[in-house]
Design a protein around this motif. Structure first.
Motif, PDB file in Angstrom:
ATOM      1  N   UNK A 157      44.189  41.033  28.455  1.00 18.91           N
ATOM      2  CA  UNK A 157      43.490  41.436  27.227  1.00 18.91           C
ATOM      3  C   UNK A 157      42.035  41.783  27.528  1.00 18.91           C
ATOM      4  N   UNK A 158      41.804  42.992  27.896  1.00 21.55           N
ATOM      5  CA  UNK A 158      40.476  43.413  28.349  1.00 21.55           C
ATOM      6  C   UNK A 158      39.405  43.240  27.280  1.00 21.55           C
ATOM      7  N   UNK A 159      39.778  43.385  26.021  1.00 22.35           N
ATOM      8  CA  UNK A 159      38.778  43.277  24.955  1.00 22.35           C
ATOM      9  C   UNK A 159      38.300  41.844  24.732  1.00 22.35           C
ATOM     10  N   UNK A 160      39.099  40.850  25.136  1.00 17.33           N
ATOM     11  CA  UNK A 160      38.689  39.459  24.951  1.00 17.33           C
ATOM     12  C   UNK A 160      38.512  38.734  26.279  1.00 17.33           C
ATOM     13  N   UNK A 161      38.408  39.480  27.362  1.00 14.71           N
ATOM     14  CA  UNK A 161      38.261  38.895  28.688  1.00 14.71           C
ATOM     15  C   UNK A 161      37.043  37.973  28.733  1.00 14.71           C
ATOM     16  N   UNK A 162      37.248  36.798  29.211  1.00 12.96           N
ATOM     17  CA  UNK A 162      36.205  35.789  29.295  1.00 12.96           C
ATOM     18  C   UNK A 162      35.160  36.216  30.324  1.00 12.96           C
TER      19      UNK A 162
END
Length: 191
Positions: A157-162
């Motif tokens: 999930x690139x948009x929520x990558x930590x």
């Protein structure tokens, strides 16, 4: 979750000794439940406590029954028929490796020989759920067990990558939460 010692409930049964101990605990839980059910005084005087004790023992009994059923399923599986072990989360890879060894009816020593490792390494890896195994050693075990991955999907999930480092405590906490969820799922499959 490291498994340094076998407790009554909550850890995967990995060998015949743990299976025998689990059978003994199963009998103890059954006797305890029977004793609680006969205790009419406690039931009348403090029903909530009586009920909570009964439900707690029943929950442990069901978890242990699920573990025993899983061990029986693996060790009685026809070794000439492939077994499908599903991996819902990468944290369960160690259990897949251990289950595959048991289904193949290999001892830790035999697996070690096939993987080019020592028996002590395999024992340590299994005792610690492969926590300290190198990626290469895990690959040796996978190859020795001839494990084939039929379908693998990884979601990134690139948009929520930590963007901050993960601590070991966070990772272990996440693993323990996942293992509890897996246990609950396994109980549901046995019932």
């Amino acid at each position: 979750m490291p498994s340094k010692g076998r407790n009554a409930v909550g850890m995967m049964i990995k060998n015949e000794l743990e299976y025998q101990v689990s059978q003994e605990w199963l009998e103890k839980f059954e006797k305890s439940i029977a004793a609680i059910e006969k205790d009419e005084d406690s039931k009348k005087n403090d029903y909530e406590r009586w009920k909570m004790n009964r439900e707690t023992l029943q929950c442990h009994l069901e978890k242990l029954q699920a573990e025993i059923a899983e061990y029986d399923r693996l060790t009685s599986h026809d070794s000439h028929t492939p077994i499908v072990l599903t991996l819902d989360d990468i944290d369960y890879l160690p259990q897949i490796l251990i289950r595959a060894r048991m289904a193949a009816k290999l001892s830790q020593k035999e697996l070690a020989e096939l993987a080019g490792l020592t028996e002590a390494q395999i024992k340590r890896y299994e005792d610690n759920d492969y926590e300290d195994a190198s990626f290469l050693d895990v690959r040796f075990v996978i190859d020795a067990l001839d494990i084939k991955i039929q379908k693998g999907e990884f979601l990134v999930p690139l948009d929520t990558l930590r963007r901050t480092p993960v601590t070991k405590e966070e990772l272990l906490s996440s693993n323990q939460r996942s293992q509890r969820q897996q246990s609950q799922k396994m109980i549901g499959q046995v019932q």
